[in-house]
Scaffold this motif. Structure first.
Motif, mmCIF file in Angstrom:
data_model
loop_
_atom_site.group_PDB
_atom_site.id
_atom_site.type_symbol
_atom_site.label_atom_id
_atom_site.label_comp_id
_atom_site.label_asym_id
_atom_site.label_seq_id
_atom_site.Cartn_x
_atom_site.Cartn_y
_atom_site.Cartn_z
ATOM 1 N N THR A 114 0.832 -1.217 0.000
ATOM 2 C CA THR A 114 0.000 0.000 0.000
ATOM 3 C C THR A 114 0.861 1.260 0.000
ATOM 4 O OG1 THR A 114 -0.016 -0.097 2.414
ATOM 5 C CG2 THR A 114 -1.864 -1.143 1.251
ATOM 6 N N GLU A 174 0.164 5.942 0.442
ATOM 7 C CA GLU A 174 -0.743 6.930 1.024
ATOM 8 C C GLU A 174 -2.090 6.991 0.288
ATOM 9 O OE1 GLU A 174 0.547 7.313 4.245
ATOM 10 O OE2 GLU A 174 -0.939 8.897 3.857
ATOM 11 N N LYS A 209 -4.024 3.197 0.769
ATOM 12 C CA LYS A 209 -3.985 2.374 2.006
ATOM 13 C C LYS A 209 -5.375 2.044 2.553
ATOM 14 C CE LYS A 209 -3.280 6.389 5.014
ATOM 15 N NZ LYS A 209 -2.350 7.133 5.877
ATOM 16 N N ASN A 210 -6.391 2.848 2.210
ATOM 17 C CA ASN A 210 -7.739 2.567 2.767
ATOM 18 C C ASN A 210 -8.647 1.836 1.777
ATOM 19 O OD1 ASN A 210 -7.075 3.883 5.207
ATOM 20 N ND2 ASN A 210 -7.407 5.870 4.201
ATOM 21 N N GLN A 211 -8.083 1.330 0.693
ATOM 22 C CA GLN A 211 -8.926 0.648 -0.297
ATOM 23 C C GLN A 211 -9.209 -0.788 0.144
ATOM 24 O OE1 GLN A 211 -7.032 1.180 -4.169
ATOM 25 N NE2 GLN A 211 -7.436 3.395 -4.183
ATOM 26 N N ASP A 212 -10.092 -1.478 -0.580
ATOM 27 C CA ASP A 212 -10.527 -2.822 -0.203
ATOM 28 C C ASP A 212 -9.579 -3.872 -0.781
ATOM 29 O OD1 ASP A 212 -13.507 -4.868 -0.903
ATOM 30 O OD2 ASP A 212 -11.666 -5.243 0.249
ATOM 31 N N SER A 236 2.615 -2.785 3.843
ATOM 32 C CA SER A 236 2.853 -1.342 3.596
ATOM 33 C C SER A 236 4.341 -1.123 3.287
ATOM 34 C CB SER A 236 2.441 -0.521 4.824
ATOM 35 O OG SER A 236 3.134 -1.025 5.954
#
Ligand code: XBP
Ligand code: MG
Length: 235
Positions: A199, A201, A204-207, A216
């Motif tokens: 991931t 920035e 990082k919050n995707q599925d 990361s």
């Protein structure tokens, strides 16, 4: 199963190219052509929903500006100017590979694991990134470089991975993909590839629920980890 090939995504995976690379190049192109567009870091994060630079510019004018200012031809010309600026940024050494990428490439070469690239970005961008960070011969490290408009449908469609597998003459189950985005993960999965996600920035919050693993820190990814995922060395 034996790990025969690692297929790398490029943008966001091999290098953090979007915020300080592509985005800056787009803005330089808008400036050069006297177009009063400016893509902030935050806005660009939203625009990354659409893969492909030309498609992204069209998405911006239709979905954000709700206007059709530029024709397809004008978008194509503008994209060529953006690519020129992006390559200048790469050649200035401003966009390094992510920590761990070179190590994995060297490990794979030492273990005779084939390397390939499956990316939405423009082919010359890939060559410039590799040359700037690994050297003139870097392109020869990759048996197949599948990139950009070589396929009609870009990620999340599986086309770019299916094209790469066809060129490699390999089955998906003997290979693994490394991606950074939901669109890239979906593309690789639909092509039948087990996929590891690294991931950044923007993503990082995707599925990533369907990823085999999520890291990361790219330097956590080595050939042993990839072989275990494929099921190599399991009796
Ligand atoms: C990322 C993309 C590309 C780049 C911009 O590609 O979607 O479109 O953002 O490059 P990937 P171009 O993650 O598959 O490497 O302007 O050349 O399209
Ligand atoms: Mg990517």
């Amino acid at each position: 199963m034996k790990l025969k090939c690692i297929l790398f995504d490029v943008d966001g995976t091999m290098a953090d190219t979007e915020r300080d690379g592509h985005r800056v190049a787009f803005n330089l192109a808008f400036q050069e052509k006297g177009i009063d567009w400016h893509w902030s870091e935050e806005l660009y994060g939203q625009l990354l929903k659409v893969t492909g630079g030309k498609e992204r510019m069209d998405y911006y004018q239709t979905d954000f500006l709700k206007q059709n200012i530029l024709t397809n031809e004008e978008i194509k010309d503008l994209h060529a100017i953006k690519t020129k600026h992006y390559i200048q940024l790469l050649e200035s050494g401003k966009i390094p590979l992510r920590t761990g990428v070179k190590k994995l490439i060297n490990q794979a070469k030492a273990e005779n694991i084939t390397l390939a690239i499956s990316t939405t970005t423009t082919p010359i961008n890939v060559i410039a990134l590799l040359k700037a960070n690994i050297g003139k011969q870097a392109q020869s490290l990759f048996k197949v470089i599948a990139a950009g408009d070589i396929v009609k449908h870009k990620k999340p469609a599986p086309d770019i991975y299916l094209y790469a597998l066809e060129q490699l003459q390999l089955n998906a189950e003997d290979c693994i993909a490394i991606e950074d985005s939901e669109a890239g993960l979906q593309s690789a999965l639909q092509a039948g590839l087990k996929t590891i996600v690294t991931t950044n920035e923007y993503t990082k919050n995707q599925d990533f629920t369907q990823a085999q693993q999520i890291h990361s820190d790219f330097s956590q990814i080595d050939t042993q980890l990839l072989k275990n995922i494929i099921g190599e060395n399991h009796v």
